[in-house]
Design a protein around this motif. Structure first.
Motif, PDB file in Angstrom:
ATOM      1  N   VAL A  98       0.873  -1.178   0.000  1.00  0.00           N
ATOM      2  CA  VAL A  98       0.000   0.000   0.000  1.00  0.00           C
ATOM      3  C   VAL A  98       0.907   1.224   0.000  1.00  0.00           C
ATOM      4  O   VAL A  98       1.641   1.462   0.961  1.00  0.00           O
ATOM      5  N   ASP A  99       0.865   1.977  -1.084  1.00  0.00           N
ATOM      6  CA  ASP A  99       1.648   3.208  -1.198  1.00  0.00           C
ATOM      7  C   ASP A  99       0.704   4.328  -1.603  1.00  0.00           C
ATOM      8  O   ASP A  99       0.249   4.385  -2.745  1.00  0.00           O
ATOM      9  N   VAL A 100       0.394   5.194  -0.651  1.00  0.00           N
ATOM     10  CA  VAL A 100      -0.483   6.337  -0.913  1.00  0.00           C
ATOM     11  C   VAL A 100       0.273   7.638  -0.658  1.00  0.00           C
ATOM     12  O   VAL A 100      -0.329   8.686  -0.451  1.00  0.00           O
ATOM     13  N   SER A 101       1.574   7.605  -0.716  1.00  0.00           N
ATOM     14  CA  SER A 101       2.418   8.736  -0.359  1.00  0.00           C
ATOM     15  C   SER A 101       2.275   9.907  -1.315  1.00  0.00           C
ATOM     16  O   SER A 101       1.851   9.757  -2.468  1.00  0.00           O
ATOM     17  N   SER A 102       2.625  11.089  -0.804  1.00  0.00           N
ATOM     18  CA  SER A 102       2.683  12.317  -1.605  1.00  0.00           C
ATOM     19  C   SER A 102       1.348  12.640  -2.273  1.00  0.00           C
ATOM     20  O   SER A 102       1.247  12.781  -3.496  1.00  0.00           O
ATOM     21  N   ASN A 103       0.329  12.726  -1.422  1.00  0.00           N
ATOM     22  CA  ASN A 103      -0.981  13.205  -1.806  1.00  0.00           C
ATOM     23  C   ASN A 103      -1.457  14.176  -0.723  1.00  0.00           C
ATOM     24  O   ASN A 103      -0.629  14.763  -0.013  1.00  0.00           O
ATOM     25  N   SER A 104      -2.754  14.342  -0.589  1.00  0.00           N
ATOM     26  CA  SER A 104      -3.302  15.216   0.459  1.00  0.00           C
ATOM     27  C   SER A 104      -4.378  14.483   1.247  1.00  0.00           C
ATOM     28  O   SER A 104      -5.410  15.061   1.616  1.00  0.00           O
ATOM     29  N   PHE A 105      -4.157  13.199   1.498  1.00  0.00           N
ATOM     30  CA  PHE A 105      -5.121  12.414   2.261  1.00  0.00           C
ATOM     31  C   PHE A 105      -5.208  12.916   3.701  1.00  0.00           C
ATOM     32  O   PHE A 105      -4.221  13.403   4.269  1.00  0.00           O
ATOM     33  N   THR A 106      -6.389  12.761   4.285  1.00  0.00           N
ATOM     34  CA  THR A 106      -6.633  13.206   5.654  1.00  0.00           C
ATOM     35  C   THR A 106      -7.290  12.071   6.442  1.00  0.00           C
ATOM     36  O   THR A 106      -7.542  10.990   5.925  1.00  0.00           O
ATOM     37  N   GLY A 107      -7.582  12.365   7.715  1.00  0.00           N
ATOM     38  CA  GLY A 107      -8.314  11.415   8.544  1.00  0.00           C
ATOM     39  C   GLY A 107      -7.401  10.440   9.259  1.00  0.00           C
ATOM     40  O   GLY A 107      -6.173  10.500   9.171  1.00  0.00           O
ATOM     41  N   ASP A 108      -8.020   9.519   9.995  1.00  0.00           N
ATOM     42  CA  ASP A 108      -7.246   8.533  10.738  1.00  0.00           C
ATOM     43  C   ASP A 108      -6.891   7.357   9.833  1.00  0.00           C
ATOM     44  O   ASP A 108      -7.280   7.303   8.668  1.00  0.00           O
ATOM     45  N   VAL A 109      -6.140   6.424  10.401  1.00  0.00           N
ATOM     46  CA  VAL A 109      -5.685   5.270   9.608  1.00  0.00           C
ATOM     47  C   VAL A 109      -6.089   3.963  10.283  1.00  0.00           C
ATOM     48  O   VAL A 109      -5.354   2.977  10.244  1.00  0.00           O
ATOM     49  N   ASP A 110      -7.265   3.960  10.877  1.00  0.00           N
ATOM     50  CA  ASP A 110      -7.765   2.723  11.494  1.00  0.00           C
ATOM     51  C   ASP A 110      -7.922   1.607  10.470  1.00  0.00           C
ATOM     52  O   ASP A 110      -7.968   0.424  10.835  1.00  0.00           O
ATOM     53  N   TRP A 111      -8.004   1.966   9.202  1.00  0.00           N
ATOM     54  CA  TRP A 111      -8.137   0.958   8.142  1.00  0.00           C
ATOM     55  C   TRP A 111      -6.905   0.068   8.028  1.00  0.00           C
ATOM     56  O   TRP A 111      -6.931  -0.954   7.337  1.00  0.00           O
TER      57      TRP A 111
END
Length: 243
Positions: A98-111
């Motif tokens: 899982v690579d979601v780096s270098s974006n503007s994601f927000t919120g928690d990471v309970d997933w």
């Protein structure tokens, strides 16, 4: 509709990914990385076979479709280096990458909690916040990058992550203990620019590159790690002392 494998990476394709993409009900692998696609990414086809989604290095924006979370065979999700925002949907599969780096994601990471087979996890350079859940005994995890977010509280439990080679927790608001890491092949450990205070166990070798800059580590310290990392610790109410 019978198309199963789309690989058009590293070209100069431009424009949007057409909504008709959602009709590919036999899709297994999608790789459109390192092009110049823009706009929102359409819903993922409800194919029971999707294993790999690679969107890296484009100009895609908006949120990741909720349909991504429903893919039960997904083993690889790479959406790094885009302009995505919003939250990551709950993931029902158990991917390796899982690579979601270098974006503007927000919120928690309970997933992250159900991801027990993860090998590479890169959340760096986003706006994630909150507490990172327990990541202990992810025995295949080799790369963990959480740097440059807004995580706080205790660092995630990394007990039993003995395959770790790279861990980067820098530039967050973690506090308390640096996580216990006993990984004999650890090559890079970056804990800089947090609020860590204690180091109890960190397995290092002569090849390990480590960084604790921007923390106030209190004595006593785990001597082998501090010797290799050339760190300083502070006796409470005293000046810093080099170990």
């Amino acid at each position: 509709p019978s198309l199963a494998d789309i690989r058009v990476q590293r070209n100069k394709f431009v424009g949007v990914i057409p909504p008709t993409f959602s009709s590919l009900v036999n899709l297994v692998r999608l790789d459109v990385s390192w092009n110049e696609f823009e706009g929102k990414f359409p819903d993922i086809p409800q194919s029971p076979f999707v294993e790999s989604i690679i969107l890296s290095g484009n100009k895609l924006n908006g949120e990741i479709p909720q349909s991504v979370g429903s893919l039960r065979l997904l083993t690889e999700l790479r959406v790094n280096d885009n302009f995505f925002s919003g939250i990551i949907p709950a993931i029902k599969s158990d991917p390796y990458i899982v690579d979601v780096s270098s974006n503007s994601f927000t919120g928690d990471v309970d997933w992250l909690t159900p991801l027990v087979s993860i090998r590479l996890l890169d959340l760096s350079n986003n706006h994630f916040n909150g507490v990172v859940p327990d990541l202990s005994y992810r025995q295949r995890l080799t790369v963990l990058r959480l740097n440059h977010n807004n995580f706080n509280g205790s660092a995630p439990d990394l007990t039993g992550t003995n395959a770790l080679q790279i861990v980067d927790l820098s530039s967050n608001h973690f506090s308390g203990n640096v996580p216990l890491i006993n990984a004999p092949d650890l090559q890079h450990a970056n804990f800089s620019h947090n609020d860590f205070s204690f180091v109890e166990l960190l397995t290092v070798t002569n090849e390990t590159v480590c960084d604790f800059e921007g923390n106030t580590i209190l004595c006593p310290v785990y001597y082998p790690a501090f010797l290799q990392c050339q760190l300083t610790c502070t006796v409470k109410d005293k000046d810093p002392a080099t170990v």
